[in-house]
Design an enzyme around this catalytic site. Structure first.
Site, PDB file in Angstrom:
ATOM      1  N   ASP A  83      15.837  30.659  48.501  1.00 25.72           N
ATOM      2  CA  ASP A  83      14.410  30.688  48.810  1.00 25.72           C
ATOM      3  C   ASP A  83      13.700  29.489  48.171  1.00 25.72           C
ATOM      4  O   ASP A  83      14.233  28.835  47.264  1.00 25.72           O
ATOM      5  CB  ASP A  83      13.849  32.009  48.255  1.00 25.72           C
ATOM      6  CG  ASP A  83      12.582  32.463  48.939  1.00 25.72           C
ATOM      7  OD1 ASP A  83      11.994  31.669  49.692  1.00 25.72           O
ATOM      8  OD2 ASP A  83      12.174  33.623  48.702  1.00 25.72           O
ATOM      9  N   ASP A 115       8.645  36.039  56.969  1.00 28.19           N
ATOM     10  CA  ASP A 115       8.338  37.296  56.274  1.00 28.19           C
ATOM     11  C   ASP A 115       7.523  38.204  57.187  1.00 28.19           C
ATOM     12  O   ASP A 115       7.147  39.301  56.793  1.00 28.19           O
ATOM     13  CB  ASP A 115       7.553  37.021  54.992  1.00 28.19           C
ATOM     14  CG  ASP A 115       8.457  36.546  53.877  1.00 28.19           C
ATOM     15  OD1 ASP A 115       9.688  36.631  54.031  1.00 28.19           O
ATOM     16  OD2 ASP A 115       7.935  36.077  52.849  1.00 28.19           O
TER      17      ASP A 115
END
Ligand code: DGJ
Length: 725
Positions: free
Chosen positions: A460, A528
């Site tokens: 990430d 997301d």
């Protein structure tokens, strides 16, 4: 196959695949000009007359009389034969431009050259290397071309070489320019931001320059490094279309320019803003690779080329052939994780058929929220008193682990920045321009990966670069690119040391979906945004270039955490299976009948996993072609014997006229069956599946029923019963 060179009065280089040709010709002044990019034409043709466009009064001309302005340099610099911006700029340290590059010969190599530190595609037919040299300075430029003839793909990159003893500056070095001629085109790009990634931007290419770029440094949320140019009326199956993608995740720029003669030119590469590379004596500089495809088969033609290309020539093979049905702890528990909770979750996940548990953010020391802990890559002994292996043992699931390698919570670490450095998401960007910083992160990650049985990592990166400055580099103009090279260096170290490790790239959702990371990763966490309705749009847009196996997609809980929407478990499954397919919820919170449904869904996915991940995927209705309420796509097995078709309706409409969903790419003469019904391939392609209005009071339990109400979906599996009817 794929490269033909004719030497003589007008030397030409013809690169071609089964269905495209790309031709470069040499002017009498030894300048390279791109004269054709389009449908295949036989290499026996003579392209020299394409150089002879009529001059324009008062315009610039080559000494031979050829008109500068009407010709497109293959790799030109402003101020020479190009009075547009050009593809590169080279300067002496005194800022004097170097314009005098001329053709210096070519070579054909069988092994595709490595781009030293940059990710690049593998294989291909032979590589053509055309060399230009400066007449006045000890400088050379090598232009690389690799053809993937079966897929009609062309890969380009360039190398700047300093063979002398002084340094030069490179303020601009694009990866490639393309002359697309005088068509009436649409441009398709994907802009976005967190939870709104891959928003389609389809519009007419108009006169002037249209620039799509990204200066976030770490992520590419703003504009994804993908561009399509197609006929205005191009559909999924018809029309000329070009697809372009950079194998790069740093700051990039894509320029589409329709000039005063109505000709469209495209160029892509490292963003020149904030970039100046010093080319020291005996050094070379490589530009990132740029991939292009030409097709006469519309937008679907772009996907048909890019999907196998990414799978076979770029994406690092999965440690396992198929992606695992995983359960990710993020939306299930966020930071509130522990051995006990994950074991409970994992045991239930295992019972339902899930195969891997991904421990997302929150597993390491001092990480209770997003305010601290980054950089501490040590397992939190309070949350996990027995380490991580116990979770695998107790649950029977394989383990995946989240890292954010480039970041730190500690301002005293070697970070990028000068003055008061902005603290964004409570964190800073480590100075990855410094190889020793990269090495030290690698060492910390190795300590974890060596100790625990981690098969998979989610990499990430949750903030952009601000106040760009590094104390360790020679020239600040090199910062962004050197940073990106540091990211690739870490990725390379990891895949070399752990060949069985699978990586999912992620940057605050879909901020790192560019092709570069795919040289190390097999998938990208697309967003997301996990709401099924929003997700169809995102996944279909990304699928223009990326294969299903690379699109990270999960079923999450309802109401959805991003938009608070409620959708059926079925719709969430029907969306997520057109991707890597996993769950990001706590299976213990499912009601009994939901748990049963999830078990069934996983079994269903597993039985079609190979087709979903390696079959031919085709969009039938999507935003790319102007649909806004009903979306549909299909995937067909390699042997064309099994077809999965999904249709989604966002909002139910009263007295809807219904639609006929026409399949594509199937055997026309075969008979396909679904339940008791039989259809010929031709019927399914020309008449289509009837999707009826089922919101008129009576829901029809027949094929074509879309479910009930808003946010509904239907999934059909057709099996070939006989090869001919
Ligand atoms: C952003 C990612 O996109 C999420 O899936 C999650 O991993 C969080 N970061 C964790 O901080």
């Amino acid at each position: 196959m794929g490269i033909q060179i004719k030497e003589g009065a007008c030397t030409s280089f013809h690169l071609f695949g089964r269905a495209f040709s790309y031709v470069i010709a040499l002017t009498p002044e030894q300048q390279l000009v791109q004269v054709y990019y389009g449908p295949f034409v036989h290499p026996s043709n003579d392209f020299s007359e394409l150089l002879k466009a009529s001059p324009v009064g008062f315009s610039l001309q080559f000494e031979s009389g050829l008109p500068y302005e009407k010709l497109s340099p293959e790799y030109g610099t402003f101020g020479k034969h190009h009075l547009k911006e050009g593809a590169f700029t080279l300067m002496t340290p005194q800022h004097v431009g170097i314009y005098d590059f001329v053709y210096d010969g070519y070579d054909i190599v069988t092994e595709k050259p490595d781009l030293e530190g940059l990710p690049s595609t593998r294989g291909g037919d032979e590589t053509l290397v055309i060399t230009l040299k400066s007449v006045s300075e000890p400088l050379a430029l090598d232009l690389f071309y690799t053809v993937y003839s079966d897929l009609n793909i062309l890969a380009k990159s360039s190398r700047f070489r300093n063979t002398g003893e002084k340094s030069y500056m490179i303020p601009m070095a694009m990866s490639g320019a393309y002359a697309l001629g005088a068509g009436k085109y649409d441009a398709l790009t994907f802009d976005g931001r967190w939870i709104k990634e891959f928003s389609l931007n389809r519009h007419e290419v108009h006169r002037g320059r249209q620039v799509y770029d990204n200066l976030l440094g770490v992520s590419t949320h703003a504009y994804q490094p993908y561009l399509a140019i197609c006929d205005r009326l191009a559909s999924e199956t018809h029309g000329h279309a070009f697809g372009f993608a950079l194998v790069y995740n740093g700051n990039h720029q894509m320029v589409v320019e329709k000039d005063i003669f109505e000709a469209t030119e495209v160029k892509l590469g490292i963003h020149p803003h904030g970039f100046t590379w010093q080319l020291s004596p005996n050094e070379v500089f490589y530009t990132p690779e740029v991939i292009s495809v030409f097709t006469e088969k519309g937008l679907g033609g772009i996907s048909d080329a890019f999907h196998p290309f990414v799978l076979n020539y770029l994406s690092r093979g999965l440690a396992f052939e198929h992606s695992r049905v995983l359960v990710n702890s993020w939306e299930a528990m966020y930071f509130d994780i522990s051995e006990e909770k994950l074991i409970q979750l994992g045991k239930q996940a295992h019972k339902l058929g899930m195969e891997m548990l991904v421990i997302d953010d929150g597993w390491f020391l001092n990480r209770h929220d997003d305010k601290s802990g980054l950089g501490n890559w040590l397992v939190d002994p309070v949350k996990f008193p027995n380490g991580l292996e116990v979770i695998q043992k107790e649950t029977g699931l394989e383990l995946g682990l989240w890292f954010e390698p480039e970041m730190t919570s500690d301002v005293n670490d070697p970070i990028i920045g000068t003055g008061h450095v902005t603290k964004s998401r409570n964190q800073y960007v480590l100075d990855f321009t410094n190889p020793s910083v990269v090495k030290s992160v690698f060492t910390k990650m190795c300590a974890i990966l060596d100790e625990y049985p981690i098969r998979w990592i989610k990499w990430d990166a949750n903030r952009p670069i601000t106040e760009p400055y590094s104390t360790t580099i020679r020239h600040q103009g090199e910062l962004y690119h050197r940073y990106q090279l540091g990211v690739y260096q870490l990725a390379q170290l990891l895949v070399e040391r752990y060949p069985d490790l699978t990586i999912e790239s992620c940057s605050a959702g879909g901020g790192r979906a560019g092709l570069g990371m795919f040289a190390y990763a097999s998938a990208t966490w697309l967003s997301d945004q996990t709401d099924a309705v929003e997700r169809i749009r995102i996944q279909q847009a990304a699928s223009l270039f990326l294969p299903l196996r690379s699109l990270g997609s999960h079923v999450t809980a309802c109401p959805n955490h991003q938009v608070l929407r409620n959708t059926s478990l079925k719709m969430r499954r029907d969306v997520a299976i057109f991707g890597t397919f996993g769950y990001e919820l706590n299976p213990l919170s499912l009601a009994l009948e939901e748990a049963d449904a999830v078990k069934e869904d996983i079994l269903f996915f597993k039985s079609y996993r190979d087709i979903l991940q390696y079959g031919r995927y085709m969009r039938l209705q999507s935003e790319l072609t102007g649909h806004t309420n009903e979306f549909a796509h299909m995937v067909i097995s390699k042997d064309k014997k099994t077809i999965l078709v999904a249709i989604y309706q966002v909002l139910a409409q009263s007295s809807w006229q219904g639609l006929r969903l026409k399949l594509t790419g199937i055997e026309p003469e075969a008979t396909y069956g679904i339940d008791e019904k039989r259809y010929t391939g031709l019927y399914l392609m020309h008449v289509g599946i009837s999707i009826t209005d089922c919101f008129t009071g009576a829901i029809q339990p027949v094929i074509g029923t879309l479910g009930t109400g808003d946010f509904s979906s239907a999934l059909f599996v057709f099996k070939q019963l006989s090869h001919d009817y």
